[in-house]
Enzyme design. Structure first.
Site, PDB file in Angstrom:
ATOM      1  N   ASP A  72      23.470  35.397  15.151  1.00 22.62           N
ATOM      2  CA  ASP A  72      24.066  36.645  14.660  1.00 22.62           C
ATOM      3  C   ASP A  72      23.847  37.730  15.724  1.00 22.62           C
ATOM      4  O   ASP A  72      23.211  37.473  16.743  1.00 22.62           O
ATOM      5  CB  ASP A  72      23.464  37.030  13.298  1.00 22.62           C
ATOM      6  CG  ASP A  72      21.966  37.289  13.371  1.00 22.62           C
ATOM      7  OD1 ASP A  72      21.413  37.350  14.491  1.00 22.62           O
ATOM      8  OD2 ASP A  72      21.339  37.422  12.314  1.00 22.62           O
ATOM      9  N   GLY A  74      22.204  40.504  15.270  1.00 26.00           N
ATOM     10  CA  GLY A  74      20.963  41.229  15.010  1.00 26.00           C
ATOM     11  C   GLY A  74      21.215  42.541  14.288  1.00 26.00           C
ATOM     12  O   GLY A  74      20.297  43.145  13.734  1.00 26.00           O
ATOM     13  N   GLY A  75      22.478  42.977  14.285  1.00 30.98           N
ATOM     14  CA  GLY A  75      22.816  44.289  13.731  1.00 30.98           C
ATOM     15  C   GLY A  75      22.544  44.424  12.242  1.00 30.98           C
ATOM     16  O   GLY A  75      21.920  45.384  11.811  1.00 30.98           O
ATOM     17  N   PHE A  76      22.981  43.454  11.473  1.00 29.14           N
ATOM     18  CA  PHE A  76      22.853  43.546  10.014  1.00 29.14           C
ATOM     19  C   PHE A  76      21.413  43.829   9.610  1.00 29.14           C
ATOM     20  O   PHE A  76      21.124  44.732   8.832  1.00 29.14           O
ATOM     21  CB  PHE A  76      23.351  42.256   9.344  1.00 29.14           C
ATOM     22  CG  PHE A  76      23.210  42.273   7.845  1.00 29.14           C
ATOM     23  CD1 PHE A  76      24.088  43.004   7.065  1.00 29.14           C
ATOM     24  CD2 PHE A  76      22.193  41.567   7.217  1.00 29.14           C
ATOM     25  CE1 PHE A  76      23.949  43.046   5.677  1.00 29.14           C
ATOM     26  CE2 PHE A  76      22.046  41.594   5.830  1.00 29.14           C
ATOM     27  CZ  PHE A  76      22.938  42.338   5.068  1.00 29.14           C
ATOM     28  N   ASP A 130      28.383  44.886  14.892  1.00 29.65           N
ATOM     29  CA  ASP A 130      29.267  45.604  13.972  1.00 29.65           C
ATOM     30  C   ASP A 130      28.474  46.688  13.264  1.00 29.65           C
ATOM     31  O   ASP A 130      27.253  46.639  13.205  1.00 29.65           O
ATOM     32  CB  ASP A 130      29.879  44.647  12.950  1.00 29.65           C
ATOM     33  CG  ASP A 130      28.826  44.011  12.069  1.00 29.65           C
ATOM     34  OD1 ASP A 130      27.912  43.371  12.623  1.00 29.65           O
ATOM     35  OD2 ASP A 130      28.884  44.150  10.838  1.00 29.65           O
ATOM     36  N   GLN A 179      34.780  44.631   8.877  1.00 27.65           N
ATOM     37  CA  GLN A 179      34.174  45.554   7.906  1.00 27.65           C
ATOM     38  C   GLN A 179      35.266  46.258   7.100  1.00 27.65           C
ATOM     39  O   GLN A 179      36.428  45.911   7.203  1.00 27.65           O
ATOM     40  CB  GLN A 179      33.291  46.570   8.655  1.00 27.65           C
ATOM     41  CG  GLN A 179      32.013  45.963   9.230  1.00 27.65           C
ATOM     42  CD  GLN A 179      31.020  45.520   8.153  1.00 27.65           C
ATOM     43  OE1 GLN A 179      31.196  45.777   6.954  1.00 27.65           O
ATOM     44  NE2 GLN A 179      29.968  44.823   8.576  1.00 27.65           N
ATOM     45  N   GLY A 206      29.634  42.765   5.652  1.00 27.69           N
ATOM     46  CA  GLY A 206      29.302  43.619   4.510  1.00 27.69           C
ATOM     47  C   GLY A 206      28.755  42.778   3.375  1.00 27.69           C
ATOM     48  O   GLY A 206      28.275  41.671   3.598  1.00 27.69           O
ATOM     49  N   ASP A 256      26.698  30.176   5.205  1.00 27.09           N
ATOM     50  CA  ASP A 256      25.240  30.106   5.346  1.00 27.09           C
ATOM     51  C   ASP A 256      24.619  30.884   4.200  1.00 27.09           C
ATOM     52  O   ASP A 256      25.231  31.819   3.682  1.00 27.09           O
ATOM     53  CB  ASP A 256      24.777  30.735   6.670  1.00 27.09           C
ATOM     54  CG  ASP A 256      24.686  32.251   6.583  1.00 27.09           C
ATOM     55  OD1 ASP A 256      25.747  32.890   6.505  1.00 27.09           O
ATOM     56  OD2 ASP A 256      23.569  32.793   6.543  1.00 27.09           O
ATOM     57  N   CYS A 294      21.889  11.303  -5.391  1.00 31.34           N
ATOM     58  CA  CYS A 294      21.607  11.778  -4.031  1.00 31.34           C
ATOM     59  C   CYS A 294      20.873  10.699  -3.235  1.00 31.34           C
ATOM     60  O   CYS A 294      19.993  10.022  -3.764  1.00 31.34           O
ATOM     61  CB  CYS A 294      20.769  13.052  -4.102  1.00 31.34           C
ATOM     62  SG  CYS A 294      20.239  13.675  -2.497  1.00 31.34           S
ATOM     63  N   CYS A 296      19.036  11.220  -0.418  1.00 31.44           N
ATOM     64  CA  CYS A 296      18.087  11.795   0.544  1.00 31.44           C
ATOM     65  C   CYS A 296      16.708  11.145   0.431  1.00 31.44           C
ATOM     66  O   CYS A 296      16.427  10.403  -0.508  1.00 31.44           O
ATOM     67  CB  CYS A 296      17.989  13.313   0.361  1.00 31.44           C
ATOM     68  SG  CYS A 296      16.850  13.838  -0.931  1.00 31.44           S
ATOM     69  N   CYS A 299      14.989  11.824  -2.958  1.00 28.01           N
ATOM     70  CA  CYS A 299      15.524  11.168  -4.158  1.00 28.01           C
ATOM     71  C   CYS A 299      15.420   9.646  -4.102  1.00 28.01           C
ATOM     72  O   CYS A 299      15.390   8.997  -5.150  1.00 28.01           O
ATOM     73  CB  CYS A 299      16.969  11.590  -4.375  1.00 28.01           C
ATOM     74  SG  CYS A 299      17.106  13.359  -4.734  1.00 28.01           S
ATOM     75  N   HIS A 325      15.992  17.806   0.105  1.00 25.23           N
ATOM     76  CA  HIS A 325      16.947  17.530  -0.971  1.00 25.23           C
ATOM     77  C   HIS A 325      18.024  18.614  -1.071  1.00 25.23           C
ATOM     78  O   HIS A 325      19.218  18.311  -1.100  1.00 25.23           O
ATOM     79  CB  HIS A 325      16.259  17.362  -2.333  1.00 25.23           C
ATOM     80  CG  HIS A 325      17.278  17.367  -3.420  1.00 25.23           C
ATOM     81  ND1 HIS A 325      18.114  16.290  -3.628  1.00 25.23           N
ATOM     82  CD2 HIS A 325      17.707  18.354  -4.243  1.00 25.23           C
ATOM     83  CE1 HIS A 325      19.000  16.615  -4.569  1.00 25.23           C
ATOM     84  NE2 HIS A 325      18.767  17.859  -4.954  1.00 25.23           N
TER      85      HIS A 325
HETATM   86 ZN    ZN Z   1      18.076  14.318  -2.862  1.00 26.37          ZN
END
Ligand code: ZN
Length: 346
Positions: A72, A74-76, A130, A179, A206, A256, A294, A296, A299, A325
Site C-alpha cells: 500500500d 502507507g497513506g491510509f 491518495d 476517492q 475510503g 484483502d 475443508c 486444510c 481439518c 483454516h
Molecule cells: Zn480447514
C-alpha cells in the site's frame, strides 16, 4: 505466476503487515493456496526501514516468498493515525509529515517518497498516495480530497517513470486509489480523471462499509463502471465472504481484509455451515473437524475439541491451525469465484 494475472483472475491477499502473516511460516502460507499478499508500507518504513529491506534483497527474498506482493502507499494508515490524534503529524498539500511515537523519528510521506519506499521494499504492485479522509466529510472536503488524489497519483506515476523507467523497465505495476466518499459524481469524476492518466489498476478507496457494516455498493458501482475491465480492480479492505461475493459481482477482482487472520486468532472460524467459535464450551467434546468439507492441515488432522483445548490452554499452535483454516476457506472461495468466471466465459 506473472504479475499480469492480477488483472485477469480473482485474488484474496492476506495481510503480511510487517512481512509475515501472523502465526504462519511462508511454507504454511503457500499451502493455504495463497498466491498474493499485501504488506504494509508504513510499518516497514518504521521497522526495519526500506534500506534494510532493500539490502536484504527485498521483501520476497526476506520472506522466501515466491508469490506476488502488493504494497500500500502507507497513506491510509498515516492519515488516520494523524486525524485521530494518535500520532503527531500534519497532512498538507504535499502529503504528510509525522513522527513515529516509539522512536520519535520524523518522516515525510509524499507522492514521490511512497514510490521510493515501495521500490525498496520490492513489491510487484505499488499504490500511489491518495488523500483519504474520515467517512463523514462535506462535499467541499470530498472535492479537495479528489483533487489532491488525482494530483498525487499523477506525480507518483511521473516519478515512477522518470526515476525507474516505469513498468517497461521494472516489470512492476502501478495502481491508484479512487476517492470521492459518498458523492457519486465525485467518485465518477475521480475514476475518469485517473483513467485519463492511465494506471494498471484502480483501487476503491475510503470506507467500504457504512455505519451499519453494509458495503457501500452504490459508491463501488460508480467507480467500477468508469474503469477499464482489463486492469486490477481492488476493493481495499473487502471483506467478509458475502461482501467479497457481492463486490466480485460488481466486477472487483482483488480483495484483502485483516478479519480473516484476526478472527482466526480469536477462535472465530469460517465453515461451510457458517461461523463457529471454537473456544465455546459446546466444542469441548466435538470430535468433528472444524469444517468437514475443508482439506486444510487443521481439518484433515484434528478435531474441534482438540483446537478448543489448545485455545483454552493458550497453545500458540491453536492460532496457527486456526489461521491456516480460515485462509484456506477464503482461498477456496476465490477458487470457486475463478471457476464460475471460467464457466461464464465459455
Ligand atoms: Zn480447514
Amino acid at each position: 505466476m506473472t504479475v499480469d494475472q492480477l488483472k485477469k483472475k480473482n485474488f484474496f491477499m492476506p495481510d503480511a503487515t510487517r512481512g509475515a502473516v501472523r502465526n504462519l511460516t511462508t511454507k504454511q502460507l503457500e499451502e493455504t493456496g495463497t498466491e498474493a499478499i499485501v504488506t504494509n508500507t508504513l510499518h516497514l518504513l518504521i521497522h526495519p526501514g526500506p534500506d534494510v529491506v532493500s539490502e536484504l534483497g527485498g521483501i520476497k527474498e526476506m520472506m522466501g516468498w515466491k508469490g506476488l506482493v502488493l504494497t500500500d502507499s502507507g497513506g491510509f494508515q498515516v492519515f488516520s493515525l494523524i486525524h485521530s490524534g494518535k500520532w503527531r503529524g500534519k497532512v498538507h498539500h504535499d502529503g504528510a509529515t509525522f513522527q513515529s511515537p516509539k522512536e520519535g523519528n520524523t518522516y515525510e510521506l509524499t507522492p514521490e517518497s511512497t514510490i521510493d519506499i515501495q521500490m525498496k521494499i520490492g513489491s510487484d504492485v505499488m499504490v500511489t498516495l491518495d488523500d483519504c479522509r474520515d467517512s463523514e466529510i462535506t462535499r467541499e472536503e470530498a472535492e479537495e480530497s479528489v483533487k489532491r488524489t488525482i494530483e498525487w497519483a499523477k506525480r507518483g506515476k511521473e516519478h515512477f517513470e522518470k526515476e525507474y523507467g516505469g513498468t517497461a523497465k521494472t516489470g512492476k505495476l502501478l495502481t491508484c486509489v479512487v476517492q470521492g466518499a459518498k458523492y457519486l459524481d465525485l467518485r465518477e469524476k475521480c475514476a475518469n480523471e485517473l483513467v485519463k492518466i492511465g494506471f494498471d489498476g484502480y483501487n476503491f478507496g475510503g470506507y467500504v462499509v457504512d455505519k451499519n457494516g453494509d458495503l457501500v455498493l452504490d459508491e463501488m458501482k460508480a467507480v467500477i463502471e468508469n474503469i477499464p475491465k482489463d486492469t486490477i480492480r481492488y476493493a481495499m479492505g473487502v471483506g467478509k465472504p458475502e461482501d467479497i461475493i457481492a463486490a466480485n459481482k460488481l466486477g472487483y477482482n482483488l480483495f484483502d481484509t485483516v478479519l480473516v487472520t484476526r478472527n482466526a486468532r480469536h477462535g472465530t472460524l469460517y465453515t461451510s455451515q457458517g461461523e463457529i467459535k471454537v473456544g465455546n464450551s459446546s466444542m469441548a467434546l466435538d470430535k468433528s473437524p472444524v469444517d468437514p468439507s475443508c482439506g486444510c492441515e487443521c481439518c484433515t488432522n484434528y478435531t474441534r475439541a482438540y483446537i478448543h483445548h489448545m485455545f483454552k490452554a493458550g497453545e500458540a499452535t491453536a492460532q496457527t491451525l486456526a489461521t491456516i483454516h480460515n485462509l484456506t476457506y477464503y482461498q477456496t472461495l476465490i477458487k470457486k469465484l475463478n471457476s464460475s468466471l471460467i464457466e461464464e466465459k465459455y
